[in-house]
Design a protein around this motif. Structure first.
Motif, mmCIF file in Angstrom:
data_model
loop_
_atom_site.group_PDB
_atom_site.id
_atom_site.type_symbol
_atom_site.label_atom_id
_atom_site.label_comp_id
_atom_site.label_asym_id
_atom_site.label_seq_id
_atom_site.Cartn_x
_atom_site.Cartn_y
_atom_site.Cartn_z
ATOM 1 N N PRO A 1 3.799 19.428 -3.416
ATOM 2 C CA PRO A 1 3.874 19.238 -1.962
ATOM 3 C C PRO A 1 2.834 20.028 -1.180
ATOM 4 C CG PRO A 1 6.075 19.478 -2.893
ATOM 5 C CD PRO A 1 5.105 19.767 -3.999
ATOM 6 N N PHE A 2 2.525 21.244 -1.640
ATOM 7 C CA PHE A 2 1.558 22.073 -0.915
ATOM 8 C C PHE A 2 0.188 21.404 -0.885
ATOM 9 C CE2 PHE A 2 -1.667 25.437 -0.734
ATOM 10 C CZ PHE A 2 -1.291 26.071 0.438
ATOM 11 N N THR A 3 -0.223 20.856 -2.020
ATOM 12 C CA THR A 3 -1.521 20.171 -2.087
ATOM 13 C C THR A 3 -1.539 18.958 -1.155
ATOM 14 O OG1 THR A 3 -1.778 20.864 -4.396
ATOM 15 C CG2 THR A 3 -3.193 19.071 -3.616
ATOM 16 N N ILE A 4 -0.421 18.229 -1.122
ATOM 17 C CA ILE A 4 -0.320 17.064 -0.241
ATOM 18 C C ILE A 4 -0.475 17.491 1.216
ATOM 19 C CG2 ILE A 4 1.252 15.284 0.622
ATOM 20 C CD1 ILE A 4 2.448 15.181 -2.201
ATOM 21 N N LEU A 5 0.226 18.550 1.610
ATOM 22 C CA LEU A 5 0.165 19.022 2.996
ATOM 23 C C LEU A 5 -1.240 19.496 3.358
ATOM 24 C CD1 LEU A 5 3.545 20.963 3.292
ATOM 25 C CD2 LEU A 5 2.954 18.774 4.334
ATOM 26 N N MET A 6 -1.906 20.176 2.432
ATOM 27 C CA MET A 6 -3.255 20.639 2.711
ATOM 28 C C MET A 6 -4.216 19.461 2.895
ATOM 29 S SD MET A 6 -3.270 23.873 3.034
ATOM 30 C CE MET A 6 -1.725 23.527 3.853
ATOM 31 N N GLY A 7 -4.043 18.434 2.074
ATOM 32 C CA GLY A 7 -4.883 17.249 2.229
ATOM 33 C C GLY A 7 -4.651 16.567 3.561
ATOM 34 N N MET A 8 -3.381 16.466 3.958
ATOM 35 C CA MET A 8 -3.057 15.849 5.244
ATOM 36 C C MET A 8 -3.583 16.690 6.395
ATOM 37 S SD MET A 8 0.806 14.422 4.602
ATOM 38 C CE MET A 8 1.110 13.116 3.391
ATOM 39 N N VAL B 1 0.816 -1.218 0.000
ATOM 40 C CA VAL B 1 0.000 0.000 0.000
ATOM 41 C C VAL B 1 0.854 1.275 0.000
ATOM 42 C CG1 VAL B 1 -1.618 1.374 1.378
ATOM 43 C CG2 VAL B 1 -2.067 -1.041 0.976
ATOM 44 N N PRO B 2 1.912 1.371 0.841
ATOM 45 C CA PRO B 2 2.734 2.595 0.814
ATOM 46 C C PRO B 2 3.361 2.854 -0.556
ATOM 47 C CG PRO B 2 3.177 1.336 2.797
ATOM 48 C CD PRO B 2 2.346 0.462 1.912
ATOM 49 N N ASP B 3 3.879 1.806 -1.208
ATOM 50 C CA ASP B 3 4.474 1.978 -2.544
ATOM 51 C C ASP B 3 3.416 2.399 -3.557
ATOM 52 O OD1 ASP B 3 6.953 1.257 -1.597
ATOM 53 O OD2 ASP B 3 6.699 -0.871 -2.085
ATOM 54 N N PHE B 4 2.228 1.824 -3.427
ATOM 55 C CA PHE B 4 1.139 2.182 -4.338
ATOM 56 C C PHE B 4 0.801 3.668 -4.214
ATOM 57 C CE2 PHE B 4 -3.385 2.909 -5.057
ATOM 58 C CZ PHE B 4 -3.578 2.354 -6.318
ATOM 59 N N LEU B 5 0.695 4.157 -2.981
ATOM 60 C CA LEU B 5 0.362 5.561 -2.762
ATOM 61 C C LEU B 5 1.489 6.476 -3.236
ATOM 62 C CD1 LEU B 5 -1.283 5.319 0.783
ATOM 63 C CD2 LEU B 5 -2.439 5.649 -1.409
ATOM 64 N N SER B 6 2.730 6.076 -3.002
ATOM 65 C CA SER B 6 3.874 6.879 -3.439
ATOM 66 C C SER B 6 3.902 6.993 -4.963
ATOM 67 C CB SER B 6 5.178 6.253 -2.942
ATOM 68 O OG SER B 6 5.198 6.172 -1.547
ATOM 69 N N VAL C 1 4.413 8.727 1.205
ATOM 70 C CA VAL C 1 3.943 9.773 0.301
ATOM 71 C C VAL C 1 4.812 11.024 0.457
ATOM 72 C CG1 VAL C 1 2.001 11.283 -0.253
ATOM 73 C CG2 VAL C 1 1.588 8.886 0.341
ATOM 74 N N VAL C 2 5.123 11.383 1.695
ATOM 75 C CA VAL C 2 5.950 12.560 1.973
ATOM 76 C C VAL C 2 7.352 12.381 1.387
ATOM 77 C CG1 VAL C 2 7.098 13.828 3.827
ATOM 78 C CG2 VAL C 2 4.671 13.279 4.013
ATOM 79 N N GLU C 3 7.908 11.185 1.562
ATOM 80 C CA GLU C 3 9.244 10.926 1.016
ATOM 81 C C GLU C 3 9.236 10.971 -0.506
ATOM 82 O OE1 GLU C 3 9.875 7.206 3.051
ATOM 83 O OE2 GLU C 3 11.385 8.126 4.354
ATOM 84 N N ALA C 4 8.174 10.437 -1.116
ATOM 85 C CA ALA C 4 8.067 10.457 -2.575
ATOM 86 C C ALA C 4 7.954 11.882 -3.102
ATOM 87 C CB ALA C 4 6.856 9.638 -3.021
ATOM 88 N N ALA C 5 7.315 12.749 -2.334
ATOM 89 C CA ALA C 5 7.165 14.153 -2.743
ATOM 90 C C ALA C 5 8.387 14.990 -2.375
ATOM 91 C CB ALA C 5 5.915 14.741 -2.087
ATOM 92 N N ASP C 6 9.412 14.354 -1.790
ATOM 93 C CA ASP C 6 10.666 15.021 -1.417
ATOM 94 C C ASP C 6 10.430 16.159 -0.418
ATOM 95 O OD1 ASP C 6 13.432 15.157 -1.512
ATOM 96 O OD2 ASP C 6 13.441 16.709 -3.060
ATOM 97 N N ASP D 1 3.093 9.787 -10.113
ATOM 98 C CA ASP D 1 2.451 9.762 -11.436
ATOM 99 C C ASP D 1 1.509 10.936 -11.619
ATOM 100 O OD1 ASP D 1 3.812 7.440 -11.960
ATOM 101 O OD2 ASP D 1 2.132 6.111 -11.441
ATOM 102 N N ALA D 2 0.832 11.326 -10.541
ATOM 103 C CA ALA D 2 -0.120 12.443 -10.630
ATOM 104 C C ALA D 2 0.575 13.792 -10.559
ATOM 105 C CB ALA D 2 -1.151 12.331 -9.519
ATOM 106 N N ALA D 3 1.867 13.785 -10.233
ATOM 107 C CA ALA D 3 2.653 15.018 -10.112
ATOM 108 C C ALA D 3 1.977 16.020 -9.168
ATOM 109 C CB ALA D 3 2.868 15.660 -11.487
ATOM 110 N N VAL D 4 1.476 15.501 -8.055
ATOM 111 C CA VAL D 4 0.827 16.361 -7.062
ATOM 112 C C VAL D 4 1.901 17.184 -6.349
ATOM 113 C CG1 VAL D 4 -0.627 16.407 -5.005
ATOM 114 C CG2 VAL D 4 -0.986 14.646 -6.753
#
Length: 435
Positions: free
Chosen positions: A320-327, A305-310, A354-359, A315-318
């Motif tokens: 970091p700001f969007t990721i943080l807002m969602g979290m 599951v973690p690899d799938f989410l990463s 997910v955070v590591e994948a988004a650097d 792939d979606a090129a989301v």
């Protein structure tokens, strides 16, 4: 059913268990164990769930958890914080809402000798709320400010929350602790500015004190803060200068708390029994949740599951700001129903990859999580700090009144959170000086 499907089904079942009020540690461990059974079979499941508790609990860094808790409980039961509040009251009494601001200052100081927000709120609530009520402060302001200020204990080192995050995220605990200093002080400043603004607009919230302390009284009050200052300098100074590791800092802090309590003639058998007993109970509850999270983490790793989410994030090129807002939205919602450490350990296995994948910088992310969870401590309907204060004030102030008083500090917290996200250096500047 594929491993990925089993992983997501496990997460869904875990949410259901939470809604059924199953204890967080039990829900995490149960889902993890049963999930491992379906992925690898019973033999592997028993091997993993018997090995993980020992492997996790034997982690050397975690030995500082009971030490930091013991330090805080000794300081609390020995009344080492009383002088800190008196000093803040004398120096800040001239400001609008001076006693409320003194409560914030006292909480910030006590946060440096306890890793627990609940202990911080309890210590300040016992001293500050009766004092403010004696001077006819608004009940919502008097109780709300202490409940909110207690959350600073999650940020200013030594923070149990940051310590556990550091173990799971595998980041340097020393840098993580130092990173929390400026955000913690910024939180205190924002709370103080909120008090001043509210009292300026509505002076009836906090009547001015008739008696004005002399400068002599103010300087004399500084001598009463030495018990806390000795412990703070010992722990934070030693950490920043590299005199000892974060693990050793816990033992050093606990030792200094006992020494200071002895010098003030507060050390006795009853204090030791209470402090040790409460430390054991708090440590056990934290470790049960943490071990459950460790089992869940292994289950999710096995399902992919973690690899799938990463991969999805990449792939979606989301951004970091969007990721943080969602979290942030997830944490704020969970904060309405679960305790903060449970929330953190529930979400880290999912969010960290997910955070590591988004650097995203993991130290900065740890500070943001601590801030999210500070807010969780005062959000209705759970708001653990609110119920700590309610337990202290009894029938003098209703729970609804305390929550109404909290709302303004939630606004201040959201401003602080915005600043921490927009300006990462607020969290990363001090750790950079340790390189």
């Amino acid at each position: 059913m594929s491993d990925i499907q089993i992983g997501f089904l496990g997460l869904a079942i875990m949410v259901v268990l939470m809604l059924l009020y199953v204890p967080v540690g039990v829900a995490l461990g149960l889902v993890g164990a049963v999930g491992i059974f379906f992925v690898l079979g019973s033999g592997a499941m028993w091997g993993i769930i018997t090995a993980i508790p020992y492997d996790f609990a034997a982690h050397w860094t975690l030995s500082s958890v009971p030490m930091f808790l013991l330090m805080g409980y000794v300081a609390y039961h020995a009344n080492l914080t009383d002088g800190l509040f008196r000093m803040a009251r004398l120096w800040l009494s001239a400001l609008p809402g001076g006693l409320a601001i003194a409560s914030i200052g006292g909480a910030a100081g006590f946060s440096a000798v306890t890793g627990s927000s609940l202990a911080c709120a309890a210590a300040m609530g016992r001293i500050a709320v009766p004092e403010m009520l004696r001077y006819n402060y608004d009940k919502g302001l008097a109780s709300g400010v202490v409940a909110a200020a207690g959350t600073i204990g999650s940020m200013i080192p030594p923070s149990i929350m940051l310590l556990i995050y550091g173990v799971f995220a595998e980041v340097p605990i020393g840098k993580l602790f130092v990173a929390g200093v400026i955000p913690g002080l910024l939180t205190a400043l924002m709370f103080a500015l909120m008090v001043v603004a509210r009292v300026k607009i509505n002076p009836s919230l906090a009547p001015s004190l008739d008696a004005r302390p002399t400068w002599g009284e103010r300087f004399m009050s500084l001598s009463e803060t030495w018990p806390i200052m000795v412990i703070i300098i010992s722990v934070i100074g030693g950490l920043f200068l590299g005199v000892f590791t974060p693990t050793e800092a816990g033992a050093a802090g606990a030792f200094m708390a006992f020494v200071v309590a002895g010098l003030r003639r507060k050390l006795n058998v009853d204090l030791i029994k209470k402090s040790v007993s409460e430390t054991l109970v708090s440590t056990a509850s934290i470790f049960v949740i943490a071990i459950g999270a460790a089992i869940l983490t292994r289950f999710l790793a096995l399902t992919g599951v973690p690899d799938f989410l990463s991969d999805f994030v990449l792939d979606a090129a989301v951004n970091p700001f969007t990721i943080l807002m969602g979290m942030a939205v997830v944490y704020l919602i969970l904060g309405m129903f679960l305790d903060p450490i449970g929330i953190m350990l529930l979400t880290l296995p999912i969010f960290l990859p997910v955070v590591e994948a988004a650097d995203i910088n993991l130290i900065w992310f740890g500070i943001l999580i601590a801030k999210f969870l500070e807010i969780a401590l005062i959000t209705p309907p759970v708001g653990l700090n609110v119920f700590v204060i309610k337990g202290i004030v009894g029938d003098a102030i209703s729970t609804v009144t305390i929550f109404k008083g909290i709302v303004w500090f939630l606004v201040a917290d959201l401003v602080t959170m915005t600043l921490l996200i927009v300006f990462p250096q607020l969290s990363l500047w001090l750790p950079a000086l340790m390189d």
